[in-house]
Write an enzyme that holds these catalytic residues in place. Structure first.
Site, PDB file in Angstrom:
ATOM      1  CB  VAL A  60       2.814   0.509 -11.372  1.00 15.80           C
ATOM      2  CG1 VAL A  60       2.409   1.941 -12.166  1.00 15.80           C
ATOM      3  CG2 VAL A  60       4.121   0.757 -11.136  1.00 15.80           C
ATOM      4  CE1 TYR A  61       0.166   5.523 -12.324  1.00 16.73           C
ATOM      5  CE2 TYR A  61      -2.149   6.118 -11.546  1.00 16.73           C
ATOM      6  CZ  TYR A  61      -1.128   5.906 -12.625  1.00 16.73           C
ATOM      7  OH  TYR A  61      -1.458   6.492 -13.945  1.00 16.73           O
ATOM      8  CB  SER A  62       2.447   4.887  -4.265  1.00 16.25           C
ATOM      9  OG  SER A  62       2.480   6.393  -4.271  1.00 16.25           O
ATOM     10  CB  SER A  63       4.681  -0.080  -4.519  1.00 18.50           C
ATOM     11  OG  SER A  63       5.825   0.474  -4.933  1.00 18.50           O
ATOM     12  CE  LYS A  86      -3.822   4.001 -16.284  1.00 18.64           C
ATOM     13  NZ  LYS A  86      -4.031   4.779 -14.623  1.00 18.64           N
TER      14      LYS A  86
END
Length: 348
Positions: A60-63, A86
């Site tokens: 999810v970090y920066s999609s 994750k």
């Protein structure tokens, strides 16, 4: 650099882990950081040179851009480092684009492998609790990923103790791959993990990875009663972690600054060294907007606080005993085990 076993597993990880939430910086993630490929490469170089052997990211970090940058800067040297990522958070607008269902986990694992340019993930972590997917479904999917060779170890993050214990029980009963670790928020400013999450790690042999160990910069020494940094996550509206008692936060920072001054260290290094001395903590995840911040954080690996310094930090930050712990401290002190004493020991 020191190395510790990841819980009861055979995996050895450095006491400092490189965090990559600052990589990318698209959309709302720019509030955390916007590290591009060139600077990310320099930061990875610096960490590897210092002996760091674990890099932590998330889909999810920066999609997904953080994973893509990790994959690019690790090209040709993937075998030199362990990679943790994750899944759980939304990765689209569809009804199955979030959660811990078999559908979502398997799809996101395969997507992470492509972005990371690797054939396996060393530590695959469920990023958050999912109360609508049966735990047995989640754990069976993770077990299948391990058996397929796509994942080596599994862990959880941001679970409550009862949720974690339930997962461990199901894994044991059904013969499924067990969580090797949990990734939690734990700092001098926020010691709630000591009530349940630290004791369960001791009792169940889990590794502890700590995210945001400087409380989003609050423990860097830049936040004081009379001033704050011009640029920070807090001022940008990031909002993690919450600050419920600002006066207490400043009291903690005052002691951090005093201890750091006496040791010729930075307040950030002292805060990280305090964590590394806590029971069950395996590794602390450090991330930085700049190379200078990263270099400073890496210095914490060589800092050991004295008993007096530990006592000063303990006194200013110790959380109150909630029920049933205050009752146990009064009446059960003659029959406490190691997990109990991690919380109750200083109160006896």
């Amino acid at each position: 650099m020191r190395y510790r076993q990841l819980g009861g597993s055979g995996l050895r990880v450095s006491v400092l882990t490189m965090g990559t939430m600052t990589f990318g910086g698209v959309e709302g993630w720019a509030k955390v950081g916007s590290t591009g490929i060139e600077e990310a490469g320099r930061q990875v170089d610096r960490c590897l040179d210092a002996g760091v052997n674990l890099i932590d990211t998330a889909n999810v970090y920066s999609s997904g851009l953080s994973e893509e940058i990790c994959g690019e800067v690790l090209a040709g040297r993937r075998d030199q480092v362990l990679v943790a990522t994750k899944a759980r958070m939304p990765m689209g607008d569809g009804p199955n684009d979030a959660g811990l269902s078999r559908h979502h986990l398997v799809r996101e694992c395969e997507a992470s492998l492509r972005r990371l340019r690797t054939d396996h993930i060393d530590l695959y972590q469920v990023h958050e609790w999912d109360g609508q997917t049966p735990l047995s479904e989640t754990l069976q999917a993770l077990d299948d990923l391990v058996r397929s060779g796509k994942v080596r170890y599994v862990g959880c993050s941001n679970y409550a103790a009862w949720q974690l214990m339930k997962a461990l029980g199901i894994a044991e009963r059904q013969g499924l791959t067990r969580f090797a670790s949990q990734q939690i928020h734990y700092t001098l400013q926020a010691r709630e993990a000591e009530y349940e999450l630290v004791p369960i790690s001791i009792d169940q042999g889990l590794g502890l990875l700590v995210w945001s160990p400087l409380a989003g910069g609050l423990l860097s020494g830049k936040y004081r009663r009379d001033k704050g940094p011009e640029q920070s996550r807090q001022l940008a509206g990031w909002g993690e972690p919450p600050v419920r008692d600002q006066d207490r936060l400043y009291d903690i920072v005052d002691v951090l600054v005093e201890v750091a001054s006496g040791r010729g260290a930075s307040p950030a290094q002292v805060a990280l060294a305090w964590l590394l001395a806590r029971p069950a903590v395996t590794s602390v995840i450090i991330g930085a907007r700049t190379g200078e911040q990263l270099a400073d954080n890496l210095g914490a690996a060589d800092l050991t606080l004295s008993d007096d310094e530990q006592a000063r930090l303990e006194e200013v930050s110790r959380p109150p005993l909630l029920y049933p712990y205050w009752h146990q401290a009064r009446t059960a002190g003659d029959r406490l085990g190691p997990a109990d004493l991690s919380l109750l020991g200083p109160h006896l």
